[in-house]
Design a protein around this motif. Sequence first.
Motif, short mmCIF file in Angstrom:
data_model
loop_
_atom_site.label_atom_id
_atom_site.label_comp_id
_atom_site.label_asym_id
_atom_site.label_seq_id
_atom_site.Cartn_x
_atom_site.Cartn_y
_atom_site.Cartn_z
N MET A 214 0.83 -1.19 0.00
CA MET A 214 0.00 0.00 0.00
C MET A 214 0.87 1.25 0.00
SD MET A 214 -1.09 2.58 2.19
CE MET A 214 -0.80 1.87 3.83
N ARG A 215 1.91 1.25 0.85
CA ARG A 215 2.81 2.40 0.92
C ARG A 215 3.49 2.63 -0.42
NH1 ARG A 215 2.32 6.36 3.63
NH2 ARG A 215 2.82 7.52 1.77
N MET A 216 3.90 1.56 -1.06
CA MET A 216 4.56 1.68 -2.36
C MET A 216 3.61 2.31 -3.37
SD MET A 216 6.42 -1.27 -4.62
CE MET A 216 4.95 -2.28 -4.69
N GLY A 217 2.34 1.88 -3.36
CA GLY A 217 1.37 2.45 -4.28
C GLY A 217 1.20 3.94 -4.07
N VAL A 218 1.11 4.38 -2.82
CA VAL A 218 0.98 5.80 -2.52
C VAL A 218 2.20 6.56 -3.03
CG1 VAL A 218 0.90 7.51 -0.65
CG2 VAL A 218 -0.57 5.48 -0.55
N GLU A 219 3.39 6.03 -2.77
CA GLU A 219 4.61 6.70 -3.20
C GLU A 219 4.70 6.78 -4.72
OE1 GLU A 219 6.65 8.28 -1.36
OE2 GLU A 219 6.03 7.59 0.62
N MET A 220 4.28 5.72 -5.41
CA MET A 220 4.32 5.74 -6.87
C MET A 220 3.35 6.78 -7.42
SD MET A 220 4.61 1.64 -7.65
CE MET A 220 4.59 1.85 -9.43
N ILE A 221 2.17 6.89 -6.83
CA ILE A 221 1.19 7.87 -7.28
C ILE A 221 1.71 9.29 -7.06
CG2 ILE A 221 -1.08 8.87 -6.74
CD1 ILE A 221 -2.06 5.97 -6.27
N LEU A 222 2.26 9.56 -5.89
CA LEU A 222 2.77 10.90 -5.60
C LEU A 222 3.96 11.25 -6.49
CD1 LEU A 222 2.46 10.97 -1.70
CD2 LEU A 222 0.94 12.02 -3.39
N THR A 223 4.77 10.23 -6.80
CA THR A 223 5.89 10.47 -7.71
C THR A 223 5.38 10.81 -9.10
OG1 THR A 223 7.32 8.95 -6.47
CG2 THR A 223 7.94 9.43 -8.74
N MET A 224 4.38 10.08 -9.58
CA MET A 224 3.81 10.37 -10.89
C MET A 224 3.23 11.79 -10.94
SD MET A 224 1.87 6.84 -11.99
CE MET A 224 1.38 7.53 -13.58
N LEU A 225 2.60 12.21 -9.86
CA LEU A 225 2.01 13.55 -9.82
C LEU A 225 3.08 14.63 -9.84
CD1 LEU A 225 -0.83 12.93 -7.23
CD2 LEU A 225 -1.12 13.44 -9.65
N GLU A 226 4.19 14.38 -9.16
CA GLU A 226 5.27 15.36 -9.16
C GLU A 226 5.93 15.44 -10.53
OE1 GLU A 226 9.33 15.28 -6.88
OE2 GLU A 226 7.80 16.23 -5.64
N GLU A 227 6.07 14.29 -11.19
CA GLU A 227 6.71 14.27 -12.50
C GLU A 227 5.78 14.77 -13.60
OE1 GLU A 227 7.91 10.25 -12.95
OE2 GLU A 227 9.69 10.44 -11.67
N ASN A 228 4.47 14.69 -13.37
CA ASN A 228 3.48 15.11 -14.36
C ASN A 228 2.44 16.01 -13.69
OD1 ASN A 228 4.17 13.01 -16.71
ND2 ASN A 228 4.12 11.88 -14.78
N PRO A 229 2.82 17.24 -13.34
CA PRO A 229 1.92 18.12 -12.57
C PRO A 229 0.60 18.40 -13.26
CG PRO A 229 3.81 19.34 -13.44
CD PRO A 229 4.10 17.89 -13.63
N GLU A 230 0.56 18.27 -14.59
CA GLU A 230 -0.69 18.54 -15.30
C GLU A 230 -1.78 17.54 -14.93
OE1 GLU A 230 2.10 16.66 -18.45
OE2 GLU A 230 2.23 17.56 -16.46
N ILE A 231 -1.39 16.35 -14.46
CA ILE A 231 -2.39 15.37 -14.04
C ILE A 231 -3.11 15.88 -12.80
CG2 ILE A 231 -2.74 13.05 -13.12
CD1 ILE A 231 -0.45 12.07 -14.83
N GLY A 232 -2.36 16.37 -11.82
CA GLY A 232 -2.96 16.88 -10.60
C GLY A 232 -3.73 18.17 -10.81
N GLN A 233 -3.46 18.87 -11.93
CA GLN A 233 -4.18 20.11 -12.23
C GLN A 233 -5.48 19.87 -12.98
OE1 GLN A 233 -1.10 22.17 -14.39
NE2 GLN A 233 0.19 22.43 -12.57
N ASP A 234 -5.72 18.62 -13.37
CA ASP A 234 -6.96 18.25 -14.05
C ASP A 234 -8.03 18.00 -12.99
OD1 ASP A 234 -9.06 17.03 -15.39
OD2 ASP A 234 -7.77 15.85 -16.70
N ALA A 235 -8.84 19.01 -12.71
CA ALA A 235 -9.82 18.92 -11.62
C ALA A 235 -10.80 17.77 -11.80
CB ALA A 235 -10.57 20.25 -11.49
N ALA A 236 -11.21 17.52 -13.05
CA ALA A 236 -12.17 16.44 -13.29
C ALA A 236 -11.54 15.09 -12.98
CB ALA A 236 -12.65 16.50 -14.74
#
Length: 326
Positions: A214-236
């Motif tokens: 579970m921890r690994m999944g959270v870390e991978m998601i947060l890493t993806m968001l940092e590397e691809n900020p446009e994903i986190g900016q997509d409100a929908a």
Amino acid sequence: MVLIGKKHVLEWTRLSRRHSVFQELYTKQKQAVWFPEEINVQIDINDYQWLSSEEKNLFHQLVAYFTTTELLVQNVLGESFYPYVMDPRAKMCMTVQMFMEDIHSDFFEMILNSFSLDHESLYNIAESNPIINRKQQMVAHYANAISISQGGGDPDSIEGKKAILMAILINNVIQEGFWFYSGFAMFFAMRETGRMRNICNGIDLVLIDESFHMRMGVEMILTMLEENPEIGQDAAFVANVQQCLIDGVEIELEFLKSLLGDRQVFGLSYNEMAQYLKFVADRRMEELGFAPYYLVEHNPLKFLEKQDLMTLQNFFEITPNQYTNF
């Protein structure tokens, strides 16, 4: 369907993903390796014979669910996002996870054999239990969106990255971080009554492993968001992620209701388990950068704290000698 209120945060908190996070997770997982043969589950056969019909049914449902779902986790890892992970240490973490999922499957198979349970009916639990079927179909839906064998999308595109993120979310956070924790709590309620202790000692080990996953999944998601900020900016898209988390809780609440109804089994009631699930879900949402949705601040299952289940508090502090030789 539970709708998202305006008061709930729809933006992720961007945190710095250090290279050492996955190295630490890999090292800790190596230290945690265990084998089913170390646990003598046959000692619990006498306890099993004295279980009530309701208690046996709950035990059977849990064993069947984990037996089949551990295999599903393995398939999702190999088919959906493992091929697209490029970070070598993150990939090493996932390799250890796949190995440990085999260990978990072996452990639950050992329970089936030791207790002479009906393999066919339990392995086909998803066909006879519509809620388990819906849970597994929910996982398969998001996994297939990026699966190589299913002709998944382009992993280098933003939409492809979103699909990978959703596959990680449903597998490592919702399935392993929501649904599995719900099942673990019901197993530990058995031990609280003084029964099925050795099996629950094995579940302790499974829980430790799944906490890492579970921890690994959270870390991978947060890493993806940092590397691809446009994903986190997509409100929908962010709103869809939060709704997926809420849907994961709602389907598990249905599962708990089907298992417990209006009665107590192993001293557990549906209301207690529902609050516990919401407590766990709020913690997961906070870890992903959301505000807590259900606002359950305290764990209602006090026996979990009494048993000092360290993995529910801080699984980075566990040492190897706390795993084996039960």
